[in-house]
Design a protein around this motif. Structure first.
Motif, short mmCIF file in Angstrom:
data_model
loop_
_atom_site.label_atom_id
_atom_site.label_comp_id
_atom_site.label_asym_id
_atom_site.label_seq_id
_atom_site.Cartn_x
_atom_site.Cartn_y
_atom_site.Cartn_z
N PHE A 194 0.83 -1.20 0.00
CA PHE A 194 0.00 0.00 0.00
C PHE A 194 0.87 1.25 0.00
N THR A 195 0.30 2.35 -0.47
CA THR A 195 0.94 3.64 -0.32
C THR A 195 0.95 3.99 1.17
N ALA A 196 1.77 4.99 1.55
CA ALA A 196 1.86 5.38 2.97
C ALA A 196 0.50 5.78 3.53
N ASP A 197 -0.36 6.35 2.70
CA ASP A 197 -1.70 6.75 3.14
C ASP A 197 -2.76 5.76 2.68
N GLY A 198 -2.34 4.59 2.23
CA GLY A 198 -3.25 3.60 1.66
C GLY A 198 -4.26 3.08 2.66
N ALA A 199 -5.37 2.56 2.13
CA ALA A 199 -6.46 2.07 2.98
C ALA A 199 -6.93 0.69 2.51
N PHE A 200 -7.31 -0.12 3.48
CA PHE A 200 -7.94 -1.41 3.22
C PHE A 200 -9.29 -1.41 3.91
N PHE A 220 -13.94 -6.37 8.97
CA PHE A 220 -12.97 -5.68 9.82
C PHE A 220 -13.05 -4.16 9.73
N GLY A 221 -13.84 -3.63 8.82
CA GLY A 221 -13.94 -2.18 8.69
C GLY A 221 -12.84 -1.60 7.83
N ARG A 222 -12.66 -0.28 7.94
CA ARG A 222 -11.69 0.45 7.12
C ARG A 222 -10.47 0.81 7.97
N HIS A 223 -9.29 0.58 7.40
CA HIS A 223 -8.04 0.88 8.08
C HIS A 223 -7.13 1.61 7.11
N THR A 259 -11.89 -4.31 -5.20
CA THR A 259 -11.95 -3.09 -6.01
C THR A 259 -10.79 -2.21 -5.56
N ASP A 260 -9.94 -1.82 -6.49
CA ASP A 260 -8.69 -1.15 -6.15
C ASP A 260 -8.56 0.23 -6.78
N LYS A 261 -7.89 1.12 -6.05
CA LYS A 261 -7.31 2.33 -6.61
C LYS A 261 -5.81 2.12 -6.52
N LEU A 262 -5.13 2.36 -7.61
CA LEU A 262 -3.70 2.11 -7.72
C LEU A 262 -2.94 3.41 -7.91
N ARG A 263 -1.71 3.44 -7.38
CA ARG A 263 -0.86 4.61 -7.58
C ARG A 263 0.59 4.14 -7.73
N LYS A 264 1.27 4.74 -8.70
CA LYS A 264 2.69 4.43 -8.89
C LYS A 264 3.50 5.46 -8.11
N GLU A 320 -3.57 2.27 -3.44
CA GLU A 320 -3.98 3.48 -2.73
C GLU A 320 -5.17 3.13 -1.84
N SER A 321 -6.02 2.27 -2.37
CA SER A 321 -7.11 1.70 -1.56
C SER A 321 -7.47 0.34 -2.14
#
Length: 136
Positions: free
Chosen positions: A36-42, A47-50, A113-118, A126-127
Motif C-alpha cells: 500500500f501507499t503510505a496513506d493507503g487504505a484497506f 474488519f472495517g476500514r483501516h 476493487t482497487d485504486k492504484l498509484r505508482k 492506494e485503496s
C-alpha cells in the motif's frame, strides 16, 4: 475498451496482486503493508476500514488474531485494470480458503476493487476494498 498502461506497468500490478496474497497468507505483515501507499487504505465488511501504516498494522494484528491458528490462502483471478499515467483502478475475483486441522474449506467468494498509484518504489494500492458475495 483497449488495454491501458505499458506492459511493464501491467505486469508489475499483477505481481503486486500476488505479493499481497502471499505476504498476508504467510504472516509477513510488514511486507503486506508495503503493498500500500503510505496513506493507503484497506476496507472489508468484517474488519472495517483501516488507513495509513498504523491503521494497516492494526488490521494485520486483528486479522492474525481472527485466524485462530488456521492457515489461509487468498486466490485472485480475472485481474482487470485501467491505468492513466501514475494512477489507475482495478478489480479481481477472490477465492479465500481456510485450512485447519487437516481440513480445507472454501470460506469466502468475492472480489477486490482497487485504486492504484505508482510511487518511487513502484505500483501500490492506494485503496483496496473487498466485497464478499458469500461465505461458508
Amino acid at each position: 475498451m483497449g488495454i491501458s498502461g505499458s506492459l511493464e506497468d501491467r505486469e508489475e500490478i499483477r505481481e503486486l496482486h500476488a505479493r499481497y496474497c502471499l505476504t498476508i497468507d504467510n504472516g509477513r505483515y510488514d511486507e503486506w503493508i508495503d503493498c500500500f501507499t503510505a496513506d493507503g487504505a484497506f476496507e472489508s465488511p468484517r474488519f472495517g476500514r483501516h488507513a495509513g501504516t498504523d491503521g494497516l498494522r492494526k488490521f494485520a494484528a486483528m486479522y492474525k488474531e481472527s485466524l485462530g491458528g488456521a492457515r489461509v490462502l487468498h486466490v485472485v483471478t480475472n485481474h482487470t485494470f485501467e491505468l492513466s499515467g501514475a494512477s489507475g483502478t482495478g478489480s479481481c475475483y477472490l477465492l479465500y480458503y481456510h485450512c485447519k486441522d487437516g481440513r480445507v474449506q472454501q470460506s469466502t467468494l468475492g472480489y477486490y476493487t482497487d485504486k492504484l498509484r505508482k510511487i518511487d518504489a513502484g505500483w501500490r494500492f492506494e485503496s483496496r476494498q473487498v466485497t464478499i458475495l458469500g461465505h461458508s
